[in-house]
Scaffold this active site. Structure first.
Site, PDB file in Angstrom:
ATOM      1  N   HIS A 217      -1.362  13.426   3.855  1.00 50.27           N
ATOM      2  CA  HIS A 217      -2.462  13.875   2.970  1.00 50.27           C
ATOM      3  C   HIS A 217      -1.976  14.810   2.017  1.00 50.27           C
ATOM      4  O   HIS A 217      -2.374  14.262   0.840  1.00 50.27           O
ATOM      5  CB  HIS A 217      -3.786  14.214   3.689  1.00 50.27           C
ATOM      6  N   HIS A 368      -7.913   1.304  -2.589  1.00 55.99           N
ATOM      7  CA  HIS A 368      -8.017   2.720  -2.809  1.00 55.99           C
ATOM      8  C   HIS A 368      -6.846   3.510  -3.484  1.00 55.99           C
ATOM      9  O   HIS A 368      -7.096   4.089  -4.445  1.00 55.99           O
ATOM     10  CB  HIS A 368      -8.518   3.416  -1.281  1.00 55.99           C
TER      11      HIS A 368
HETATM   12 FE1  HAS Z   1      -6.984   8.720  -0.213  1.00 62.44          FE
HETATM   13  C1  HAS Z   1      -6.119   6.686   2.291  1.00 62.44           C
HETATM   14  C2  HAS Z   1      -9.590   9.795   1.735  1.00 62.44           C
HETATM   15  C3  HAS Z   1      -8.156  10.927  -2.665  1.00 62.44           C
HETATM   16  C4  HAS Z   1      -4.174   8.327  -1.692  1.00 62.44           C
HETATM   17  N1  HAS Z   1      -5.395   7.702  -0.049  1.00 62.44           N
HETATM   18  C5  HAS Z   1      -5.166   6.827   1.247  1.00 62.44           C
HETATM   19  C6  HAS Z   1      -3.744   6.162   1.067  1.00 62.44           C
HETATM   20  C7  HAS Z   1      -3.500   6.689  -0.102  1.00 62.44           C
HETATM   21  C8  HAS Z   1      -4.145   7.803  -0.617  1.00 62.44           C
HETATM   22  C9  HAS Z   1      -2.084   6.363  -0.824  1.00 62.44           C
HETATM   23  O1  HAS Z   1     -10.523   9.773   4.711  1.00 62.44           O
HETATM   24  C10 HAS Z   1      -3.147   5.331   1.986  1.00 62.44           C
HETATM   25  C11 HAS Z   1      -2.416   6.015   2.975  1.00 62.44           C
HETATM   26  C12 HAS Z   1      -1.697   4.710   3.988  1.00 62.44           C
HETATM   27  O2  HAS Z   1      -0.759   4.055   3.698  1.00 62.44           O
HETATM   28  O3  HAS Z   1      -2.429   4.561   4.913  1.00 62.44           O
HETATM   29  N2  HAS Z   1      -8.597  10.039  -0.646  1.00 62.44           N
HETATM   30  C13 HAS Z   1      -9.570  10.336   0.478  1.00 62.44           C
HETATM   31  C14 HAS Z   1     -10.601  11.563  -0.113  1.00 62.44           C
HETATM   32  C15 HAS Z   1      -9.883  11.815  -1.267  1.00 62.44           C
HETATM   33  C16 HAS Z   1      -8.782  10.929  -1.634  1.00 62.44           C
HETATM   34  C17 HAS Z   1     -11.826  12.049   0.489  1.00 62.44           C
HETATM   35  N3  HAS Z   1      -6.302   9.435  -2.108  1.00 62.44           N
HETATM   36  C18 HAS Z   1      -6.823  10.195  -2.924  1.00 62.44           C
HETATM   37  C19 HAS Z   1      -6.045  10.678  -3.706  1.00 62.44           C
HETATM   38  C20 HAS Z   1      -4.939   9.694  -3.704  1.00 62.44           C
HETATM   39  C21 HAS Z   1      -5.149   9.144  -2.435  1.00 62.44           C
HETATM   40  C22 HAS Z   1      -5.974  11.578  -5.157  1.00 62.44           C
HETATM   41  C23 HAS Z   1      -3.592   9.710  -4.481  1.00 62.44           C
HETATM   42  C24 HAS Z   1      -3.163  10.390  -5.572  1.00 62.44           C
HETATM   43  N4  HAS Z   1      -7.671   8.300   1.805  1.00 62.44           N
HETATM   44  C25 HAS Z   1      -8.791   8.998   2.302  1.00 62.44           C
HETATM   45  C26 HAS Z   1      -8.736   8.413   3.726  1.00 62.44           C
HETATM   46  C27 HAS Z   1      -7.756   7.502   3.860  1.00 62.44           C
HETATM   47  C28 HAS Z   1      -7.065   7.755   2.516  1.00 62.44           C
HETATM   48  C29 HAS Z   1      -9.762   8.867   4.779  1.00 62.44           C
HETATM   49  C30 HAS Z   1      -7.308   6.811   4.972  1.00 62.44           C
HETATM   50  C31 HAS Z   1      -7.787   5.497   5.217  1.00 62.44           C
HETATM   51  C32 HAS Z   1      -7.413   4.689   6.442  1.00 62.44           C
HETATM   52  O4  HAS Z   1      -8.346   4.398   7.089  1.00 62.44           O
HETATM   53  O5  HAS Z   1      -6.332   4.537   6.509  1.00 62.44           O
HETATM   54  C33 HAS Z   1     -10.616  12.863  -2.299  1.00 62.44           C
HETATM   55  O6  HAS Z   1      -9.590  13.798  -2.827  1.00 62.44           O
HETATM   56  C34 HAS Z   1     -11.166  12.132  -3.565  1.00 62.44           C
HETATM   57  C35 HAS Z   1     -12.175  13.300  -4.166  1.00 62.44           C
HETATM   58  C36 HAS Z   1     -12.305  12.867  -5.510  1.00 62.44           C
HETATM   59  C37 HAS Z   1     -13.430  12.887  -6.322  1.00 62.44           C
HETATM   60  C38 HAS Z   1     -13.368  12.180  -7.770  1.00 62.44           C
HETATM   61  C39 HAS Z   1     -13.567  13.391  -8.840  1.00 62.44           C
HETATM   62  C40 HAS Z   1     -13.584  12.499 -10.119  1.00 62.44           C
HETATM   63  C41 HAS Z   1     -12.725  13.017 -11.188  1.00 62.44           C
HETATM   64  C42 HAS Z   1     -12.958  12.293 -12.460  1.00 62.44           C
HETATM   65  C43 HAS Z   1     -13.580  12.662 -13.468  1.00 62.44           C
HETATM   66  C44 HAS Z   1     -13.840  11.663 -14.568  1.00 62.44           C
HETATM   67  C45 HAS Z   1     -13.883  11.973 -15.693  1.00 62.44           C
HETATM   68  C46 HAS Z   1     -13.980  10.816 -16.879  1.00 62.44           C
HETATM   69  C47 HAS Z   1     -14.311  13.209 -16.510  1.00 62.44           C
HETATM   70  C48 HAS Z   1     -14.712  13.148  -5.786  1.00 62.44           C
HETATM   71  C49 HAS Z   1     -12.114  14.335 -11.122  1.00 62.44           C
HETATM   72  C50 HAS Z   1     -15.387  10.514 -17.176  1.00 62.44           C
HETATM   73  C51 HAS Z   1     -15.338   9.228 -17.528  1.00 62.44           C
HETATM   74  C52 HAS Z   1     -16.319   8.291 -17.806  1.00 62.44           C
HETATM   75  C53 HAS Z   1     -16.310   6.616 -18.086  1.00 62.44           C
HETATM   76  C54 HAS Z   1     -17.752   8.735 -17.517  1.00 62.44           C
HETATM   77 CU    CU Z   2      -5.698  11.385   3.170  1.00 62.25          CU
END
Ligand code: HAS
Ligand code: CU
Length: 549
Positions: A217, A368
């Site tokens: 993670h 994802h």
């Molecule tokens: Fe994830 C599985 C939960 C973030 C990568 N994740 C994965 C796997 C990868 C991965 C590679 O809870 C697969 C692993 C495998 O092979 O089995 N992930 C999360 C959560 C977050 C999250 C809670 N993941 C990431 C990030 C990754 C990544 C970052 C790579 C860089 N993930 C999971 C979970 C699994 C999982 C479970 C397991 C699933 C399973 O069952 O196997 C959080 O960190 C996300 C928080 C992010 C936000 C978004 C904030 C938005 C921003 C953008 C602002 C945009 C602007 C532009 C300003 C709340 C900062 C404006 C534009 C307009 C057009 C208006």
């Molecule tokens: Cu994770």
């Protein structure tokens, strides 16, 4: 401009990164066609081998070498030229990391390590694959410590002063990485290597997965934080505004040190052998680690609004049209950010136990990670590449290159949108992940089963092919800026490192008290992991022999 020795070091890292990118994207292209039942591989190649190559080379090798290139350039720029010792240790780390990479890649290519990038036991690879991984990690630590050494020298010379934001963020990311790797190093050294060499017969599978995800993670934040560094320090400069809030930026980063690691169980929610209380606790901590990302989103909107208003934007949303859309350096990263809105929302869905039951073993998860690491992170790195290589080589980034750059990110966005949307929906319908075939429910082939426009493996393959085109275009741009384009003569913004002013007068000093954050991180790790790991060892079922596909 940076000293020649520092530039050379950074360029070598970029070179390895893009070599891995080439092989990795090729593997990705083959995959979507196999899943689509359109391609029969020759006997010496198989799906899992290619899938392993794709995951390892893109998610691990491309990212890590690129990240170090970015760190090296930014640290040299913001803290001054590297001394001979820092340079030497960086090179030693680089060589060790490269040796590990080559060893692991060779094992994958000759079919001795078709275990995917998560290398779950009881799937067994050649022991040399694990040795390669261990060398890779050790090399990255050496480079990381060399950079921390450079930082400490600066701190000594500037006692009592907060370090520049870029350096602070680099050190945070390295601290996170070193603590995270303890898990993977433990399992590789004490479980996989003895087992794969045959010194012991069996392996404790649950323990190995837990130690892997203790690392796995925070690994995703090791990819994300350098992208965030660009969002916090580079983007405002391009927009012509200062960093929105120096303290907010630093606080977000230290929150990642605290909450990135004690959350690995959210990858193991469907596994037996961990009692519900510990899963619950780690899910709560997972929701804590979402906060610094929300803080980042807030800061980015603040940047945009300030910049847009400065350029004459009026009303609630008028500033939006006043952003520098014609600047490739900005637009690429903006699109990267936009992808992270659904990417992050998907993460929150995954982390919710009941929803995880539906998505866990499906293509949803593949969707994802392609809109987390595959676009927000990867496209930010592309957005950096456009100017970072010219900055390091002094070569011009011509108007033709800029146009190609726009086409490239456009293709990546369309390809990713098609592919990842199809993956998410297919996943909800039950299409599995980590399998070569998808003909379930009595159907021979996936083609009979899913036949909507977005619920189709063909859509996925079309998306994958567009992505591959984009990747080749990027490699062309990389080669041109590294070797071919003429040297820039007149001042050009693409030959500069854009680094925004950050006002740290109001920033509390304790934000740079590393021992405080590292101590709290270990406390949280012990709370979240000590008892369940002890239980896994105490109540272990008989270990498993290895299986080779
Ligand atoms: Fe994830 C599985 C939960 C973030 C990568 N994740 C994965 C796997 C990868 C991965 C590679 O809870 C697969 C692993 C495998 O092979 O089995 N992930 C999360 C959560 C977050 C999250 C809670 N993941 C990431 C990030 C990754 C990544 C970052 C790579 C860089 N993930 C999971 C979970 C699994 C999982 C479970 C397991 C699933 C399973 O069952 O196997 C959080 O960190 C996300 C928080 C992010 C936000 C978004 C904030 C938005 C921003 C953008 C602002 C945009 C602007 C532009 C300003 C709340 C900062 C404006 C534009 C307009 C057009 C208006
Ligand atoms: Cu994770």
């Amino acid at each position: 401009m940076l000293a020649a020795a520092d530039r050379k070091l950074a360029l070598w890292n970029i070179g390895v990164a893009y070599t891995a990118f080439l092989i990795g994207t090729l593997a990705g292209l083959l995959q979507v066609f196999i899943r689509n039942d359109r391609l029969e591989l020759p006997a010496w190649l198989d799906y899992y081998q290619i899938l392993t190559a794709h995951g390892v080379l893109l998610a691990l090798i491309f990212t890590t070498f690129f990240i170090f290139a970015f760190f090296i350039s930014g640290m040299s720029k913001s803290l001054g030229t590297f001394g001979p010792k820092v340079l030497l240790w960086n090179w030693i780390g680089f060589v060790v990391m490269l040796t590990g990479t080559v060893l692991a890649t060779v094992m994958i290519v000759i079919g001795e390590a078709s275990v995917l990038y998560t290398f779950y036991a009881p799937l067994m690879a050649s022991p040399w694959y694990y040795v390669g991984l261990a060398l890779f990690v050790v090399g990255s630590w050496i480079m990381g410590f060399a950079l921390v050494g450079h930082y400490m020298k600066w701190k000594k010379a500037n006692r009592g002063e907060l370090s520049p934001l870029f350096a602070f963020m680099t050190v945070t990311t390295i601290v996170l990485w070193v603590i995270a790797c303890l898990g993977v190093v433990a399992t590789v050294l004490f479980q996989y290597i003895p087992w794969a060499f045959g010194w012991v017969d069996t392996i404790n599978v649950e323990l190995s997965r837990t130690l892997f995800w203790y690392f796995g993670h925070p690994l995703v934040y090791f990819w994300l934080l350098p992208a965030y560094m660009a969002w916090y320090t580079v983007v405002p400069k391009i927009l012509g505004v200062p960093v929105f809030s120096d303290s907010l930026a630093r606080l977000a980063f230290v929150l990642f040190i605290l909450f990135s690691i004690p959350v690995g169980f959210h990858h193991q929610l469907m596994e037996p052998g961990i009692s519900d209380f510990w899963k619950f606790l780690q899910v709560v901590l997972t929701f804590m680690v979402i906060i610094p990302s929300l803080m980042t989103a807030f800061s980015m909107f603040a940047n945009f609004e300030r910049a847009g208003r400065k350029n004459g934007g009026k009303g609630l949303f008028g500033w939006f049209t006043k952003l520098p859309w014609k600047d490739l350096r900005f637009t690429s990263i903006f699109i990267a950010m936009a992808f992270f809105i659904p990417g992050g929302a998907g993460g929150i869905i995954n982390a919710s136990f009941q929803l995880n039951e539906i998505v866990h073993n499906t293509l949803w998860i593949v969707g994802h990670f392609h809109i987390t690491v595959g676009t927000p992170v990867a496209m930010t790195f592309m957005g950096l590449t456009y100017w970072l290589i010219p900055y390091l080589t002094g070569r011009k980034f011509s108007n033709t290159m800029k146009k190609l750059g726009f086409i490239q990110i456009g293709l990546w966005s369309v390809g990713m949108l098609l592919m990842s949307t199809a993956q998410h929906i297919l996943g909800l319908l039950g299409a599995p992940r980590r399998t070569a075939y998808s003909g379930y429910n009595g159907h021979e082939s996936a083609l009979e089963w899913f036949d909507g426009i977005l619920t189709n493996h063909v859509t996925m393959a079309v998306g994958g092919s567009i992505l591959f085109l984009s990747a080749m275009l990027l490699l062309y741009i990389v080669i041109m800026s590294a070797f071919v384009s003429p040297k820039a003569v007149e001042p050009d913004e693409f030959v500069e490192f854009p680094l925004a002013e950050s006002d740290k007068r109001a920033t509390p000093k304790f934000l740079e008290n590393w021992w405080l954050w590292i101590g709290m991180a270990f406390l949280l790790i012990i709370i979240a992991y000590a008892i369940p790991i002890a239980q896994m060892i105490q109540h272990a079922p008989p270990g498993s022999r290895g299986f080779i596909t």
